[in-house]
Motif scaffolding. Structure first.
Motif, PDB file in Angstrom:
ATOM      1  N   ARG A   1       8.520  -2.419   7.623  1.00  0.00           N
ATOM      2  CA  ARG A   1       7.253  -2.557   6.642  1.00  0.00           C
ATOM      3  C   ARG A   1       7.015  -1.162   6.579  1.00  0.00           C
ATOM      4  N   VAL A   2       7.465   0.012   7.562  1.00  0.00           N
ATOM      5  CA  VAL A   2       7.683   1.785   7.127  1.00  0.00           C
ATOM      6  C   VAL A   2       8.349   1.764   5.804  1.00  0.00           C
ATOM      7  N   VAL A   3       8.592   2.563   4.373  1.00  0.00           N
ATOM      8  CA  VAL A   3       9.139   2.794   3.079  1.00  0.00           C
ATOM      9  C   VAL A   3       8.820   3.980   3.133  1.00  0.00           C
ATOM     10  N   LYS A   4       9.668   4.901   3.735  1.00  0.00           N
ATOM     11  CA  LYS A   4       9.885   6.381   3.232  1.00  0.00           C
ATOM     12  C   LYS A   4       9.998   6.508   1.984  1.00  0.00           C
ATOM     13  N   HIS A   5       9.541   7.326   0.910  1.00  0.00           N
ATOM     14  CA  HIS A   5       9.894   7.032  -0.521  1.00  0.00           C
ATOM     15  C   HIS A   5      10.470   8.527  -0.428  1.00  0.00           C
ATOM     16  N   TYR A   6      11.790   8.816  -2.239  1.00  0.00           N
ATOM     17  CA  TYR A   6      11.885  10.218  -1.986  1.00  0.00           C
ATOM     18  C   TYR A   6      12.569  10.385   0.005  1.00  0.00           C
ATOM     19  N   ALA A   7      13.664   9.058  -0.213  1.00  0.00           N
ATOM     20  CA  ALA A   7      14.492   9.495   0.983  1.00  0.00           C
ATOM     21  C   ALA A   7      15.681  10.027   0.842  1.00  0.00           C
ATOM     22  N   GLN A   8      16.505  10.263   2.078  1.00  0.00           N
ATOM     23  CA  GLN A   8      17.843  10.023   2.025  1.00  0.00           C
ATOM     24  C   GLN A   8      18.279   9.078   2.233  1.00  0.00           C
ATOM     25  N   GLY A   9      20.317   9.056   2.556  1.00  0.00           N
ATOM     26  CA  GLY A   9      20.831   7.644   2.302  1.00  0.00           C
ATOM     27  C   GLY A   9      20.404   7.494   4.409  1.00  0.00           C
TER      28      GLY A   9
ATOM     29  N   LEU B   1       0.743  -1.391  -0.591  1.00  0.00           N
ATOM     30  CA  LEU B   1      -0.122  -0.393  -0.165  1.00  0.00           C
ATOM     31  C   LEU B   1       1.185   1.149   0.046  1.00  0.00           C
ATOM     32  N   LYS B   2       0.569   2.328  -0.481  1.00  0.00           N
ATOM     33  CA  LYS B   2       0.755   3.804  -0.379  1.00  0.00           C
ATOM     34  C   LYS B   2      -0.038   4.511  -0.194  1.00  0.00           C
ATOM     35  N   SER B   3       0.976   6.008   0.783  1.00  0.00           N
ATOM     36  CA  SER B   3      -0.235   7.189   1.735  1.00  0.00           C
ATOM     37  C   SER B   3       0.863   7.470   2.401  1.00  0.00           C
ATOM     38  N   GLY B   4       0.532   8.189   3.367  1.00  0.00           N
ATOM     39  CA  GLY B   4       1.766   9.981   3.587  1.00  0.00           C
ATOM     40  C   GLY B   4       1.183  11.086   3.808  1.00  0.00           C
ATOM     41  N   ARG B   5       1.735  11.889   4.310  1.00  0.00           N
ATOM     42  CA  ARG B   5       0.782  13.008   4.267  1.00  0.00           C
ATOM     43  C   ARG B   5       1.871  13.904   2.995  1.00  0.00           C
ATOM     44  N   PRO B   6       1.440  15.613   3.887  1.00  0.00           N
ATOM     45  CA  PRO B   6       1.599  16.185   2.585  1.00  0.00           C
ATOM     46  C   PRO B   6       3.082  17.009   2.570  1.00  0.00           C
ATOM     47  N   HIS B   7       3.847  17.590   1.714  1.00  0.00           N
ATOM     48  CA  HIS B   7       5.376  17.880   1.841  1.00  0.00           C
ATOM     49  C   HIS B   7       5.138  19.162   1.418  1.00  0.00           C
ATOM     50  N   TYR B   8       4.788  19.947   1.960  1.00  0.00           N
ATOM     51  CA  TYR B   8       4.367  21.091   2.059  1.00  0.00           C
ATOM     52  C   TYR B   8       2.889  21.603   3.179  1.00  0.00           C
ATOM     53  N   ASP B   9       3.050  23.073   3.264  1.00  0.00           N
ATOM     54  CA  ASP B   9       2.361  23.426   4.580  1.00  0.00           C
ATOM     55  C   ASP B   9       1.147  23.454   3.980  1.00  0.00           C
TER      56      ASP B   9
ATOM     57  N   GLU C   1       6.785  14.521   4.357  1.00  0.00           N
ATOM     58  CA  GLU C   1       7.685  15.945   4.106  1.00  0.00           C
ATOM     59  C   GLU C   1       9.214  15.036   4.454  1.00  0.00           C
ATOM     60  N   SER C   2      10.016  16.299   3.611  1.00  0.00           N
ATOM     61  CA  SER C   2      11.648  15.713   4.051  1.00  0.00           C
ATOM     62  C   SER C   2      12.295  15.765   5.018  1.00  0.00           C
ATOM     63  N   THR C   3      11.968  14.737   4.824  1.00  0.00           N
ATOM     64  CA  THR C   3      12.881  14.223   7.042  1.00  0.00           C
ATOM     65  C   THR C   3      14.241  12.916   6.830  1.00  0.00           C
ATOM     66  N   THR C   4      14.432  12.313   7.778  1.00  0.00           N
ATOM     67  CA  THR C   4      15.564  11.619   7.854  1.00  0.00           C
ATOM     68  C   THR C   4      14.968  10.807   9.585  1.00  0.00           C
ATOM     69  N   ASP C   5      13.703  11.619   9.832  1.00  0.00           N
ATOM     70  CA  ASP C   5      13.036  10.999  11.049  1.00  0.00           C
ATOM     71  C   ASP C   5      12.032  10.527  10.653  1.00  0.00           C
ATOM     72  N   LEU C   6      11.380   9.338  11.068  1.00  0.00           N
ATOM     73  CA  LEU C   6      10.090   9.011  11.207  1.00  0.00           C
ATOM     74  C   LEU C   6       9.454   8.301  11.848  1.00  0.00           C
ATOM     75  N   SER C   7      10.306   8.790  13.617  1.00  0.00           N
ATOM     76  CA  SER C   7       9.724   8.009  14.956  1.00  0.00           C
ATOM     77  C   SER C   7       8.611   8.626  15.082  1.00  0.00           C
ATOM     78  N   ASP C   8       7.584   9.421  14.280  1.00  0.00           N
ATOM     79  CA  ASP C   8       6.097   9.396  14.978  1.00  0.00           C
ATOM     80  C   ASP C   8       5.683   8.335  14.495  1.00  0.00           C
ATOM     81  N   VAL C   9       5.560   8.097  13.038  1.00  0.00           N
ATOM     82  CA  VAL C   9       5.231   6.810  12.379  1.00  0.00           C
ATOM     83  C   VAL C   9       5.553   5.463  12.831  1.00  0.00           C
ATOM     84  N   ALA C  10       7.171   5.436  12.816  1.00  0.00           N
ATOM     85  CA  ALA C  10       7.087   3.853  13.743  1.00  0.00           C
ATOM     86  C   ALA C  10       6.678   4.004  14.534  1.00  0.00           C
ATOM     87  N   GLU C  11       6.646   4.664  15.937  1.00  0.00           N
ATOM     88  CA  GLU C  11       5.229   4.238  17.365  1.00  0.00           C
ATOM     89  C   GLU C  11       4.230   3.957  16.503  1.00  0.00           C
TER      90      GLU C  11
END
Length: 282
Positions: A188-196, A127-135, A167-177
């Motif tokens: 199994r939480v996969v961030k698309h367009y990620a940094q390294g 599946l694919k979902s997410g939240r806005p990467h803009y204000d 949003e552009s981030t290297t920390d999705l701790s809230d989503v992991a929780e």
């Protein structure tokens, strides 16, 4: 035609058989040595589908499933569909069509539930979902996070991964929780367009050399992607379908064989329970 001694997976790209390059892009990928694809449905409005009801989501999903079947016939490996609701839909509904954020949330959750039906039937992999990467406003942000949490609940229910556009981030701790609360393994939480690197999930690393060098140096699970958007009006946007095979070639030349196995064999197995070696037929 380039060939490697390893599967080569692009973890996130789009194919538009009606308005874009479609299968011609798959041929470019295959000729460059690519073997496996995860094809994410384009946003519904870019395929010409306005959504108002549950059933309005199906044409977008079924277009993707059909083009994936055709793509698999062109590959030495195979392709899989990843289906869901682009988080930008909330702005289309609220800003352009006058929806309240709560009503937009409910419609988007319904669309995700429809996508999950295809996972349940075996017609989609994830599946694919997410939240806005803009204000956005606080109300839209909360509505978007509610949709994301619904996606995690569906991932738990159907034992699948959830790709995220955030949003552009290297920390999705809230989503992991939120994932842990629902019994979804963090990988199994996969961030698309990620940094390294990423805290709180598996990074699907955009395949530029700087990001890949970061991922390689860390030695943690990662995937590679282009986010090829298959939009003839934006031909230079993001990365082309030849990019992942070319980056694999570069990684192998640099001696990063273990990193290639990580991104194209080991991590896909852990995240999606797919065997890219067993499905490779040369």
């Amino acid at each position: 035609m380039q060939e490697f001694d390893t599967p080569v997976l692009d973890n996130h790209l789009h194919l538009d058989p009606d308005h874009g390059r479609g299968l011609e892009a798959v041929k470019d990928f295959a000729r460059s040595g690519g073997t496996h694809l995860l094809v994410v449905n384009k946003p519904s409005w870019l395929l010409g589908h306005e959504v108002e009801t549950r059933e309005d989501f199906r044409p977008t999903f079924e277009t993707t499933i059909e083009v994936v079947k055709e793509a698999s016939e062109l590959l030495d490996g195979r392709a899989w569909p990843v289906l869901g609701v682009h988080p930008g839909l909330v702005s289309k509904l609220v800003d352009d069509r006058g929806y309240d954020p709560e009503d937009a949330r409910d419609l988007m959750c319904t669309g995700l539930s429809v996508a999950a039906e295809y996972v349940e039937s075996g017609d989609a992999l994830a599946l694919k979902s997410g939240r806005p990467h803009y204000d956005v406003t606080d109300a839209v942000w909360e509505a978007s996070n509610a949709v994301l949490r619904h996606g995690l609940s569906l991932a738990a229910e159907h034992d699948c991964a959830l790709q995220l556009h955030t949003e552009s981030t290297t920390d999705l701790s809230d989503v992991a929780e939120w994932a842990a609360e629902r019994g979804v393994p963090e990988q199994r939480v996969v961030k698309h367009y990620a940094q390294g690197h990423l805290t709180g999930g598996t990074p699907s690393v955009m395949s530029d050399k700087d990001r890949l060098e970061d991922a390689v140096a860390r030695g943690e699970p990662f995937l590679m992607e282009t986010d090829f958007i298959d939009d003839p009006d934006r031909p230079g946007a993001v990365m082309g379908p030849k990019t992942v095979p070319r980056r694999v070639d570069w990684l192998l030349e640099e001696g990063y064989d273990d990193a290639v196995a990580n991104a194209h064999v080991e991590t896909p197995a852990h995240v999606y329970d797919i065997d890219t070696e067993a499905t490779l037929n040369r």
